[in-house]
Design an enzyme around this catalytic site. Structure first.
Site, mmCIF file in Angstrom:
data_model
loop_
_atom_site.group_PDB
_atom_site.id
_atom_site.type_symbol
_atom_site.label_atom_id
_atom_site.label_comp_id
_atom_site.label_asym_id
_atom_site.label_seq_id
_atom_site.Cartn_x
_atom_site.Cartn_y
_atom_site.Cartn_z
ATOM 1 N N TRP A 99 0.822 -1.211 0.000
ATOM 2 C CA TRP A 99 0.000 0.000 0.000
ATOM 3 C C TRP A 99 0.853 1.257 0.000
ATOM 4 O O TRP A 99 0.465 2.270 -0.592
ATOM 5 C CB TRP A 99 -0.981 -0.023 1.171
ATOM 6 N N ASP A 166 -1.689 6.236 6.613
ATOM 7 C CA ASP A 166 -2.793 5.357 6.257
ATOM 8 C C ASP A 166 -3.028 4.451 7.463
ATOM 9 O O ASP A 166 -2.167 3.653 7.833
ATOM 10 C CB ASP A 166 -2.411 4.538 5.019
ATOM 11 N N LYS A 190 -12.877 -2.139 7.740
ATOM 12 C CA LYS A 190 -12.136 -3.081 8.576
ATOM 13 C C LYS A 190 -12.596 -2.984 10.028
ATOM 14 O O LYS A 190 -13.101 -3.952 10.586
ATOM 15 C CB LYS A 190 -10.637 -2.842 8.434
#
Length: 355
Positions: A99, A166, A190
């Site tokens: 990511w 993030d 999540k």
């Protein structure tokens, strides 16, 4: 009972899903479903208000930070961050996995990306070191928890430039000192709620008008809903945060997540057939635990074996392979215990996967 170990969309609290189900046709007796209610109505604006204030309480977000509810997932933030925070046009990144690499790639059209540390040489099984000090850049970006590789920062760089992180896979799973950061962003799917919502927490002094389309400007979203948001995702997120508060807040979530992850790591470390991909305890994730038998065929045999016992979504990310268990807030200890028991049964059964 089925236990969902998906890395996202992840497992949600059963009590929240039951509440949503009971309210779906007629929200609080209004005769209108939450999914067809105007986002400008006073009833829905109360949902948004409650969501923001629950998040502020849970994460201790001061008024000097704006809370934005956007769409596009964390992926859109890979480009919105450099679009909105650029001044010099130099952006620093710590490369810790999939990511962060994607974030770097999407920042390149807006300036010079400076990689100040990378753990690529270890195949991202560790975290990168960083040079000190980091300066002459608009911000330093890091992925606080690496969902795919299973690593997690516990120490932050000391720098005078704004930290951007993030936090998609560890938000609300453990305390985050918001005031150490200039900006935090997270996809909701999540620990917050269903897919479709993205949360951005940004220090107000970093907000500036930029020459970008209106939706892509953080400043245009402050204290308002610029467009029709993901209304259902906002509603469910508010109910999930109410559940987190009722269960004891983020500190209690962290306690549970430590207990779950430590139990699974202990089982993997002592196993004769399974092993964790991240061997350094200091950088192991609390929420995403990749592991393997060392053989692709055997990994797949175990995944199928576990599925017959009500344990689903244990396959590793396609870029890494193997297996992965994601232990978000809604995953109970009972699910981890069943996974460990299933691993032990697989070991003891001596399964022949050669044919």
């Amino acid at each position: 009972m089925v236990y969902n170990f998906s890395a996202g969309p992840g497992m949600l609290p059963a009590s929240v899903l039951e509440e949503v189900q009971s309210q779906l046709l007629s929200y609080e007796g209004s005769g209108v479903s939450i999914v067809e209610m105007s986002h400008r109505s006073s009833t829905f604006m109360e949902v948004v208000h409650d969501l923001e204030h629950r998040l502020r309480r849970l994460m201790h977000i001061p008024d000097t930070y704006a809370v934005l509810f956007l769409q596009g997932g964390a992926t859109l933030q890979f480009s919105m961050v450099p679009m909105n925070l650029r001044n010099s046009g130099r952006f620093a990144y710590l490369d810790s996995g999939t990511w962060s690499k994607k974030a770097m790639q999407d920042a390149k059209p807006f300036g010079d990306v400076v990689v100040v540390g990378s753990s690529a040489s270890t195949n991202y099984k560790t975290l990168p070191d960083w040079s000190q000090p980091i300066h002459d850049v608009d911000y330093l970006h890091l992925t606080l928890n690496n969902t795919i590789e299973g690593t997690r920062y516990t120490t932050l760089p000391e720098t005078n430039v704004p930290l951007v992180a993030d936090v998609s896979s560890n938000i609300l799973a453990e305390p985050i000192d918001v005031e150490r950061f200039g900006l935090l962003y997270a996809g909701a799917q999540k620990n917050i709620g269903p897919a479709g919502l993205t949360v951005v927490i940004v220090r107000r002094d970093l907000l500036q008008e930029q020459d970008v389309p209106s939706y892509l400007s953080y400043a245009r979203h402050v204290d308002t809903l610029l467009n029709t948001p993901a209304t259902f995702s906002l509603y469910v997120a508010e109910r999930v945060l109410a559940w987190v508060e009722a269960e004891g807040g983020v500190s209690e979530m962290e306690r549970r997540n430590r207990e779950k992850s430590e139990r699974l790591y202990d089982a993997l470390d002592s196993s004769t057939r399974f092993r964790p991909l991240v061997t350094e305890p200091s950088c192991r994730s609390l929420t995403n635990i990749p592991f393997t038998t060392g053989d692709d065929v055997t990994d797949e045999a175990f995944r199928q074996f576990a599925q017959t016992r009500g344990l689903i979504e244990l396959g590793g990310h396609r870029s890494v392979g193997g297996l992965r268990a994601s232990l978000y807030n809604a995953m109970p200890l009972a699910g981890v215990n069943r996974l460990i028991e299933t691993m032990q049964a697989f070991e003891q059964g001596g399964h022949d996967v050669s044919h």
